[in-house]
Design an enzyme around this catalytic site. Sequence first.
Site, PDB file in Angstrom:
ATOM      1  CD  GLU A  57      -3.036  20.380   9.279  1.00  0.00           C
ATOM      2  OE1 GLU A  57      -3.537  20.315  10.423  1.00  0.00           O
ATOM      3  OE2 GLU A  57      -2.210  19.559   8.870  1.00  0.00           O
ATOM      4  CG  HIS A  76       0.791  24.151   7.501  1.00  0.00           C
ATOM      5  ND1 HIS A  76       1.941  23.567   7.995  1.00  0.00           N
ATOM      6  CD2 HIS A  76       0.066  23.141   6.973  1.00  0.00           C
ATOM      7  CE1 HIS A  76       1.893  22.262   7.789  1.00  0.00           C
ATOM      8  NE2 HIS A  76       0.770  21.989   7.160  1.00  0.00           N
ATOM      9  CG  HIS A  78       3.546  20.111   3.460  1.00  0.00           C
ATOM     10  ND1 HIS A  78       2.577  19.268   2.956  1.00  0.00           N
ATOM     11  CD2 HIS A  78       3.091  20.530   4.666  1.00  0.00           C
ATOM     12  CE1 HIS A  78       1.580  19.173   3.815  1.00  0.00           C
ATOM     13  NE2 HIS A  78       1.866  19.948   4.863  1.00  0.00           N
ATOM     14  CE1 TYR A  97      21.292  38.643   9.689  1.00  0.00           C
ATOM     15  CE2 TYR A  97      23.466  37.883   9.013  1.00  0.00           C
ATOM     16  CZ  TYR A  97      22.307  38.589   8.750  1.00  0.00           C
ATOM     17  OH  TYR A  97      22.151  39.237   7.558  1.00  0.00           O
ATOM     18  CG  HIS A 139       2.709  18.100   9.038  1.00  0.00           C
ATOM     19  ND1 HIS A 139       1.565  18.024   9.805  1.00  0.00           N
ATOM     20  CD2 HIS A 139       2.348  18.791   7.921  1.00  0.00           C
ATOM     21  CE1 HIS A 139       0.567  18.612   9.169  1.00  0.00           C
ATOM     22  NE2 HIS A 139       1.018  19.095   8.035  1.00  0.00           N
ATOM     23  CE1 TYR A 192      17.922  42.549   8.233  1.00  0.00           C
ATOM     24  CE2 TYR A 192      16.228  40.861   8.228  1.00  0.00           C
ATOM     25  CZ  TYR A 192      17.372  41.403   7.693  1.00  0.00           C
ATOM     26  OH  TYR A 192      17.985  40.801   6.628  1.00  0.00           O
TER      27      TYR A 192
END
Length: 199
Positions: A57, A76, A78, A97, A139, A192
């Site tokens: 990837e 990335h 899964h 939120y 994916h 935050y």
Amino acid sequence: MSALGLNQGTAGNVSARWGDRLLITPSGLPYGQMEAADIVDLGFDGRTDHPLAPSSEWRFHRDILRERPDVEAVVHAHPTYCTAFAMCRREIPAAHYMIAAAGGPTVRCGDYALFGTEALSRHALAALEGRTCCLLANHGMIATGPSLDRALWLAVELETLCRQYAVALQVGTPVILSDAEVAEALERFKSYGPRPKPG
């Protein structure tokens, strides 16, 4: 990522900007066996002299880092709930939120394309426009950040949000926050999230 419950086996990948190059996890090497020397340094032209191949990837990692100067790291993975919504090709609405962590009122689900392809990279960039994270159809997910710690934090928050939304759908009909409520949360989110300990 395995310890955080985001991944398993050799799935998923992580990258970080490194000067005019990027560092990315290698292809097919289990995380438990990975050492610092195994991390592949990759040019933005897609070339490397490293003996290990970069993650399959690498293209969307490279393209995100090239197109988004605000991003310093990409995660990335899964994870189960993110991937379940991605398999259904459903975006995540503002039912909590914490959607503000995504940078907007939804977490988009990018269109499907085969892993490792230029088409998938284009779909990822489109889903991330104005956002910090997204799902990839059939994916998994992508989370970005101004640091690797922040990108990992966001990946965990996204999986938590997807898990909570999945449970809420079983309980009843989640109430979606208004645009004004989301805007208020987005403003608050400017200060935050995880920060280094002072001193």
